[in-house]
Design a protein around this motif. Structure first.
Motif, PDB file in Angstrom:
ATOM      1  N   PHE A  67     -24.233   2.645 -22.415  1.00  0.00           N
ATOM      2  CA  PHE A  67     -23.369   3.030 -21.299  1.00  0.00           C
ATOM      3  C   PHE A  67     -23.269   4.544 -21.189  1.00  0.00           C
ATOM      4  CE2 PHE A  67     -20.594   2.169 -24.929  1.00  0.00           C
ATOM      5  CZ  PHE A  67     -19.730   3.246 -24.963  1.00  0.00           C
ATOM      6  N   LEU A  68     -22.926   4.985 -19.996  1.00  0.00           N
ATOM      7  CA  LEU A  68     -22.690   6.393 -19.709  1.00  0.00           C
ATOM      8  C   LEU A  68     -21.187   6.636 -19.788  1.00  0.00           C
ATOM      9  CD1 LEU A  68     -25.047   6.671 -16.619  1.00  0.00           C
ATOM     10  CD2 LEU A  68     -25.496   7.529 -18.921  1.00  0.00           C
ATOM     11  N   LEU A  69     -20.803   7.756 -20.369  1.00  0.00           N
ATOM     12  CA  LEU A  69     -19.391   8.021 -20.592  1.00  0.00           C
ATOM     13  C   LEU A  69     -19.096   9.503 -20.426  1.00  0.00           C
ATOM     14  CD1 LEU A  69     -16.763   6.601 -21.582  1.00  0.00           C
ATOM     15  CD2 LEU A  69     -17.417   7.275 -23.876  1.00  0.00           C
ATOM     16  N   SER A  70     -17.953   9.800 -19.838  1.00  0.00           N
ATOM     17  CA  SER A  70     -17.461  11.172 -19.723  1.00  0.00           C
ATOM     18  C   SER A  70     -16.158  11.296 -20.490  1.00  0.00           C
ATOM     19  CB  SER A  70     -17.181  11.531 -18.255  1.00  0.00           C
ATOM     20  OG  SER A  70     -18.348  11.779 -17.551  1.00  0.00           O
ATOM     21  N   VAL A  72     -17.144  20.238 -17.541  1.00  0.00           N
ATOM     22  CA  VAL A  72     -15.710  19.922 -17.594  1.00  0.00           C
ATOM     23  C   VAL A  72     -15.450  18.803 -18.621  1.00  0.00           C
ATOM     24  CG1 VAL A  72     -13.640  19.492 -16.249  1.00  0.00           C
ATOM     25  CG2 VAL A  72     -15.624  20.467 -15.121  1.00  0.00           C
ATOM     26  N   GLY A  73     -15.839  19.045 -19.837  1.00  0.00           N
ATOM     27  CA  GLY A  73     -15.773  18.041 -20.897  1.00  0.00           C
ATOM     28  C   GLY A  73     -17.195  17.785 -21.339  1.00  0.00           C
ATOM     29  N   TYR A  74     -17.550  16.515 -21.464  1.00  0.00           N
ATOM     30  CA  TYR A  74     -18.942  16.222 -21.768  1.00  0.00           C
ATOM     31  C   TYR A  74     -19.316  14.842 -21.255  1.00  0.00           C
ATOM     32  CZ  TYR A  74     -16.722  14.149 -25.930  1.00  0.00           C
ATOM     33  OH  TYR A  74     -15.918  13.446 -26.779  1.00  0.00           O
ATOM     34  N   GLN A  75     -20.595  14.704 -20.918  1.00  0.00           N
ATOM     35  CA  GLN A  75     -21.143  13.453 -20.422  1.00  0.00           C
ATOM     36  C   GLN A  75     -22.283  13.060 -21.355  1.00  0.00           C
ATOM     37  OE1 GLN A  75     -20.853  16.233 -18.117  1.00  0.00           O
ATOM     38  NE2 GLN A  75     -18.815  15.436 -17.816  1.00  0.00           N
ATOM     39  N   PHE A  76     -22.328  11.790 -21.711  1.00  0.00           N
ATOM     40  CA  PHE A  76     -23.404  11.364 -22.580  1.00  0.00           C
ATOM     41  C   PHE A  76     -23.757   9.906 -22.384  1.00  0.00           C
ATOM     42  CE2 PHE A  76     -19.406  11.325 -24.884  1.00  0.00           C
ATOM     43  CZ  PHE A  76     -19.365  10.070 -25.457  1.00  0.00           C
ATOM     44  N   SER A 118     -14.341  10.053 -14.658  1.00  0.00           N
ATOM     45  CA  SER A 118     -15.427   9.605 -13.791  1.00  0.00           C
ATOM     46  C   SER A 118     -16.716  10.295 -14.213  1.00  0.00           C
ATOM     47  CB  SER A 118     -15.101   9.885 -12.333  1.00  0.00           C
ATOM     48  OG  SER A 118     -14.946  11.268 -12.127  1.00  0.00           O
ATOM     49  N   PHE A 119     -17.802   9.565 -14.094  1.00  0.00           N
ATOM     50  CA  PHE A 119     -19.103  10.082 -14.499  1.00  0.00           C
ATOM     51  C   PHE A 119     -19.782  10.683 -13.275  1.00  0.00           C
ATOM     52  CE2 PHE A 119     -23.413  10.127 -16.006  1.00  0.00           C
ATOM     53  CZ  PHE A 119     -23.269  10.402 -17.352  1.00  0.00           C
ATOM     54  N   PRO A 120     -20.267  11.927 -13.367  1.00  0.00           N
ATOM     55  CA  PRO A 120     -20.897  12.570 -12.207  1.00  0.00           C
ATOM     56  C   PRO A 120     -22.100  11.769 -11.697  1.00  0.00           C
ATOM     57  CG  PRO A 120     -20.499  14.162 -13.951  1.00  0.00           C
ATOM     58  CD  PRO A 120     -20.229  12.807 -14.530  1.00  0.00           C
ATOM     59  N   ASP A 121     -22.119  11.486 -10.409  1.00  0.00           N
ATOM     60  CA  ASP A 121     -23.200  10.710  -9.800  1.00  0.00           C
ATOM     61  C   ASP A 121     -24.573  11.314 -10.078  1.00  0.00           C
ATOM     62  OD1 ASP A 121     -21.451   8.839  -8.752  1.00  0.00           O
ATOM     63  OD2 ASP A 121     -21.354   9.804  -6.777  1.00  0.00           O
ATOM     64  N   LYS A 122     -24.640  12.645 -10.130  1.00  0.00           N
ATOM     65  CA  LYS A 122     -25.932  13.299 -10.291  1.00  0.00           C
ATOM     66  C   LYS A 122     -26.602  12.988 -11.628  1.00  0.00           C
ATOM     67  CE  LYS A 122     -23.898  17.696 -11.794  1.00  0.00           C
ATOM     68  NZ  LYS A 122     -23.735  19.110 -11.442  1.00  0.00           N
ATOM     69  N   TYR A 123     -25.857  12.420 -12.603  1.00  0.00           N
ATOM     70  CA  TYR A 123     -26.443  12.121 -13.902  1.00  0.00           C
ATOM     71  C   TYR A 123     -26.702  10.628 -14.128  1.00  0.00           C
ATOM     72  CZ  TYR A 123     -25.142  16.905 -15.023  1.00  0.00           C
ATOM     73  OH  TYR A 123     -25.012  18.270 -15.021  1.00  0.00           O
ATOM     74  N   ILE A 124     -26.313   9.791 -13.198  1.00  0.00           N
ATOM     75  CA  ILE A 124     -26.492   8.347 -13.388  1.00  0.00           C
ATOM     76  C   ILE A 124     -27.964   7.980 -13.474  1.00  0.00           C
ATOM     77  CG2 ILE A 124     -26.132   6.061 -12.374  1.00  0.00           C
ATOM     78  CD1 ILE A 124     -23.429   7.125 -11.324  1.00  0.00           C
ATOM     79  N   ASP A 125     -28.787   8.487 -12.561  1.00  0.00           N
ATOM     80  CA  ASP A 125     -30.221   8.186 -12.604  1.00  0.00           C
ATOM     81  C   ASP A 125     -30.866   8.732 -13.881  1.00  0.00           C
ATOM     82  OD1 ASP A 125     -30.260   6.727 -10.261  1.00  0.00           O
ATOM     83  OD2 ASP A 125     -30.834   8.435  -9.005  1.00  0.00           O
ATOM     84  N   LEU A 126     -30.420   9.893 -14.315  1.00  0.00           N
ATOM     85  CA  LEU A 126     -30.927  10.457 -15.563  1.00  0.00           C
ATOM     86  C   LEU A 126     -30.602   9.527 -16.731  1.00  0.00           C
ATOM     87  CD1 LEU A 126     -32.191  12.647 -17.333  1.00  0.00           C
ATOM     88  CD2 LEU A 126     -29.991  13.828 -17.300  1.00  0.00           C
ATOM     89  N   GLY A 127     -29.368   9.030 -16.775  1.00  0.00           N
ATOM     90  CA  GLY A 127     -28.973   8.104 -17.831  1.00  0.00           C
ATOM     91  C   GLY A 127     -29.822   6.846 -17.833  1.00  0.00           C
ATOM     92  N   LYS A 128     -30.093   6.308 -16.651  1.00  0.00           N
ATOM     93  CA  LYS A 128     -30.929   5.112 -16.545  1.00  0.00           C
ATOM     94  C   LYS A 128     -32.354   5.394 -17.000  1.00  0.00           C
ATOM     95  CE  LYS A 128     -28.248   2.866 -12.914  1.00  0.00           C
ATOM     96  NZ  LYS A 128     -28.222   2.428 -11.510  1.00  0.00           N
ATOM     97  N   SER A 129     -32.872   6.574 -16.683  1.00  0.00           N
ATOM     98  CA  SER A 129     -34.229   6.907 -17.115  1.00  0.00           C
ATOM     99  C   SER A 129     -34.295   7.122 -18.637  1.00  0.00           C
ATOM    100  CB  SER A 129     -34.771   8.123 -16.370  1.00  0.00           C
ATOM    101  OG  SER A 129     -34.083   9.292 -16.711  1.00  0.00           O
ATOM    102  N   LEU A 130     -33.208   7.632 -19.225  1.00  0.00           N
ATOM    103  CA  LEU A 130     -33.154   7.763 -20.678  1.00  0.00           C
ATOM    104  C   LEU A 130     -33.188   6.398 -21.361  1.00  0.00           C
ATOM    105  CD1 LEU A 130     -30.490  10.602 -20.991  1.00  0.00           C
ATOM    106  CD2 LEU A 130     -32.897  10.747 -21.680  1.00  0.00           C
ATOM    107  N   VAL A 131     -32.513   5.418 -20.757  1.00  0.00           N
ATOM    108  CA  VAL A 131     -32.527   4.063 -21.309  1.00  0.00           C
ATOM    109  C   VAL A 131     -33.937   3.470 -21.196  1.00  0.00           C
ATOM    110  CG1 VAL A 131     -31.660   1.710 -21.019  1.00  0.00           C
ATOM    111  CG2 VAL A 131     -30.074   3.635 -20.972  1.00  0.00           C
TER     112      VAL A 131
END
Length: 132
Positions: free
Chosen positions: A77-80, A48-52, A112-125
Motif C-alpha cells: 500500500f501507499l501511505l503518507s 510535507v511529511g513523507y510518502q512511501f 491523503s496521498f498525492p495523486d502524482k505518485y500513485i502511478d509511480l507506486g503501482k509501477s514500483l509494485v
C-alpha cells in the motif's frame, strides 16, 4: 492509505534473502517492526511529511530477529505521514531529519496521498513482482 493489488501477496521468503534482494532496489526495513511482523518501505518523497510504498509482512516461521525466519508478504500500500508542526524546534522536513522524525507521532498518519505518485507506486509494485 491506498492498497495495491499484487501477485506478491501471500508469497513466502526467507527474510534475510528477501532483504538482500530488496535493499539494492531502495527498500529498507521499516522502523515499525515487531518480532512477528514488519514491513519493507520504499520512500517515494518527503513532501510535507513523507510518502512511501509499504510492503508489510508477517513471520510464519521464527521471529524477525532470528536467523532463518520465513515471512509471508501481505498487500502492498501507499501511505503518507504528515509530521506535527511545533513539536520539536529542530524537526525539519528532509532526508537528514527523517531519521529523528520517525519517532515523532505523525500529525496525520493517514494523510491523503498525492495523486502524482500513485502511478509511480503501482509501477514500483510491478517492478517488485518481476524481481521476486
Amino acid at each position: 492509505m491506498i492498497e495495491i493489488e499484487s501477485s506478491i501477496e501471500g508469497k513466502k521468503y526467507d527474510l534475510f534473502k528477501l532483504e538482500q534482494i530488496l535493499k539494492p532496489l531502495g527498500y529498507t526495513i521499516g522502523g515499525n517492526w515487531d518480532y512477528d511482523h514488519g514491513s519493507f518501505d520504499y520512500k517515494i518523497d518527503d513532501e510535507v511529511g513523507y510518502q512511501f510504498l509499504r510492503i508489510p509482512f508477517k513471520a510464519i516461521d521464527g521471529q524477525l530477529d532470528a536467523r532463518n525466519c520465513t515471512v509471508e508478504l501481505e498487500k502492498p500500500f501507499l501511505l503518507s505521514h504528515k509530521y506535527q508542526i511545533g513539536i520539536d524546534d529542530h524537526a525539519e522536513i528532509g532526508n537528514a531529519s527523517a531519521t529523528f522524525n520517525q519517532f515523532q507521532e505523525p500529525q496525520d498518519k493517514d494523510a491523503s496521498f498525492p495523486d502524482k505518485y500513485i502511478d509511480l507506486g503501482k509501477s514500483l509494485v510491478k517492478e517488485l513482482e518481476q524481481t521476486l
